[in-house]
Enzyme design. Sequence first.
Site, mmCIF file in Angstrom:
data_model
loop_
_atom_site.group_PDB
_atom_site.id
_atom_site.type_symbol
_atom_site.label_atom_id
_atom_site.label_comp_id
_atom_site.label_asym_id
_atom_site.label_seq_id
_atom_site.Cartn_x
_atom_site.Cartn_y
_atom_site.Cartn_z
ATOM 1 N N PRO A 143 0.905 -1.186 -0.109
ATOM 2 C CA PRO A 143 0.042 0.206 -0.098
ATOM 3 C C PRO A 143 0.867 1.236 -0.055
ATOM 4 O O PRO A 143 0.737 2.027 0.843
ATOM 5 C CB PRO A 143 -0.804 -0.102 1.213
ATOM 6 N N CYS A 144 1.402 1.665 -1.118
ATOM 7 C CA CYS A 144 2.359 2.769 -1.093
ATOM 8 C C CYS A 144 1.583 4.209 -1.153
ATOM 9 O O CYS A 144 1.949 5.105 -0.868
ATOM 10 C CB CYS A 144 3.061 2.852 -2.345
#
Length: 153
Positions: free
Chosen positions: A123-124
């Site tokens: 989850p950047c």
Amino acid sequence: MKIYKTFYDSKVGIFEIEGTEKAITKVNFSDKKKIKSEPNLPPILKKCLKQLDEYFKGKRQNFSLELHLEGTDFQKKVWEQLQRIPYGETASYKDVAVAIGNEKAVRAVGGANGMNNIAIIIPCHRVIGADGNLVGFGGGLWRKVWLLNHEKQ
């Protein structure tokens, strides 16, 4: 090693998903309009599609998939740390740098974040600027806003 490809049509656009028989290698936003998946997808890609669907329907907060990460040791360390940012929360680039034991590597963390090829699952989108501003997202800031709002519901 054969790479299989499929697509997932979400509320933030189409994702192109690639993987082997054993692991997911890529989940990226795609500009392709026509979605055509390969026939006979291996179970891991079907599992990825199912988990993405659950995520976008608000039924999944954590992914349970085998991933094959291609990158430097530093990048892999960053990507592993990104997966520790809880659903619905954010962390700054500095937070990530401190967590991996190199507080001066803020820019390098940003670079590694930008090289992430497995969007949503790694989850950047949960990484923000130290001042709380939403900065840098390869999929476009509007998608980052949507994803963060989705996770806060």
